[in-house]
Design an enzyme around this catalytic site. Structure first.
Site, PDB file in Angstrom:
ATOM      1  N   TYR A 105      52.728 -18.327  50.547  1.00  0.00           N
ATOM      2  CA  TYR A 105      51.774 -19.496  50.525  1.00  0.00           C
ATOM      3  C   TYR A 105      50.627 -19.437  49.906  1.00  0.00           C
ATOM      4  CZ  TYR A 105      54.822 -21.050  54.388  1.00  0.00           C
ATOM      5  OH  TYR A 105      55.853 -21.416  55.340  1.00  0.00           O
ATOM      6  N   GLY A 128      52.652 -26.265  66.797  1.00  0.00           N
ATOM      7  CA  GLY A 128      51.647 -25.431  65.808  1.00  0.00           C
ATOM      8  C   GLY A 128      51.516 -26.310  64.614  1.00  0.00           C
ATOM      9  N   PRO A 168      60.061 -30.591  61.525  1.00  0.00           N
ATOM     10  CA  PRO A 168      60.560 -31.572  62.810  1.00  0.00           C
ATOM     11  C   PRO A 168      60.394 -32.828  62.225  1.00  0.00           C
ATOM     12  CG  PRO A 168      58.499 -30.293  62.980  1.00  0.00           C
ATOM     13  CD  PRO A 168      59.072 -29.972  61.787  1.00  0.00           C
TER      14      PRO A 168
END
Length: 297
Positions: A58, A22, A192
């Protein structure tokens, strides 16, 4: 696991599925130009992304939603092709605020539903208009709520088992990953490929992940970057990854992980890089009674 750019979804326990790769959409509202999220999400959809990770805090969900709606309108995607995860911010933990806050997200997105709605952090702040409430001395104002009650309200219609945690080759989460596998829970790994080097919330003592010699050497074998190797490592073991980028070339680059696979030996070698070091520490809130990072996992 046969993963392709067109189909890299894995099943969830409610019968739905989630794409393993994603796009994270966090952007500092003080420094990110208006329209950035809009253009980058549209590009990402054209590249092949179908999973977007956002949050009310955000302050760009209106742009993300507009991008999704535009790509639906031009026939590139259908709404059901997209997996969108929204988040409940710290100032909205009282159970009676959960649904109105979710509805606020839906109004910003101008979408009928989100695919997942999670509690962003377990640390409640004083409810109110200020997302980061402080007292006159500049200290954050905390609030006590029953986290289980908050979770029950936020998950009434969302029976998916999914878990957002930091996960990368320097923090591989072996115990948590095994527990989740045994209980049918999918891990979503943030950071990640590492994170920014902002010392206000990041552990900068940890060396930059993408400079790791092993990741670089494995990447040379496959004509890939260390970032692509790190992403492939996690998706190959069933961990969803949500790398954030508003750089068009990096958005494309991060998606190019489905034309190679790591050997068992390479997977074990990358697992051995684990340092049990968190990048995201959020030490400014470490005195919160519910600060989560004192525990091993």
């Amino acid at each position: 696991m046969n993963l392709t750019a067109e189909n890299h979804r894995i099943p969830l326990n409610d019968g739905n599925s989630i794409p393993l790769l994603g796009l994270g959409t966090f952007g500092d509202p003080q420094t990110t130009p208006k329209g950035t999220a809009l253009q980058c999400v549209k590009l990402a959809i054209d590249v092949g992304y179908r999973h977007f990770d956002g949050a009310l805090v955000y302050f760009n969900e209106h742009e993300v939603g507009e991008a999704i709606r535009e790509k639906i309108a031009d026939g590139t995607i259908r709404r059901e092709d997209i997996f969108y995860c929204g988040k409940l911010w710290n100032t909205f933990h009282p159970p009676e605020l959960v649904r109105p806050t979710l509805e606020r997200t839906l109004r910003a997105l101008k979408l009928d539903y989100v695919d997942l709605y999670i509690i962003e952090l377990p640390m409640a702040f004083k409810p109110g208009k200020d997302f980061y409430p402080k007292d006159r001395d500049g200290k954050y104002i905390y609030h006590h709520t029953d986290l289980c009650a908050t979770w029950e309200v936020s998950s009434v219609k969302l029976k998916k088992k999914k878990n957002h945690v930091e996960c990368h080759p320097y923090f591989t989460q072996p115990k948590l990953l095994e527990y989740c596998r045994q209980n049918g829970i999918v891990i979503v790994g943030y950071c990640p490929i590492g994170s920014s080097r902002d010392a206000s919330w990041v552990n900068v003592k940890c060396p930059p992940l993408l400079d790791n010699e092993l990741l670089i050497s494995i990447g040379k074998k496959y004509n890939k970057s260390s970032a692509q190797v790190a992403l492939r490592f996690n998706v190959q073991r069933g961990v969803v990854v949500i790398p954030k980028s508003f750089n068009p070339e990096r958005i494309k680059h991060n998606f190019q992980i489905f034309d190679f696979s790591l050997t068992e030996e390479e997977m074990k070698a990358i697992e051995a890089l684990n340092k049990n070091i968190r990048l995201v520490e959020l030490l400014m809130w470490s005195d919160h009674p519910e600060y989560p990072f004192h525990d091993e996992y």
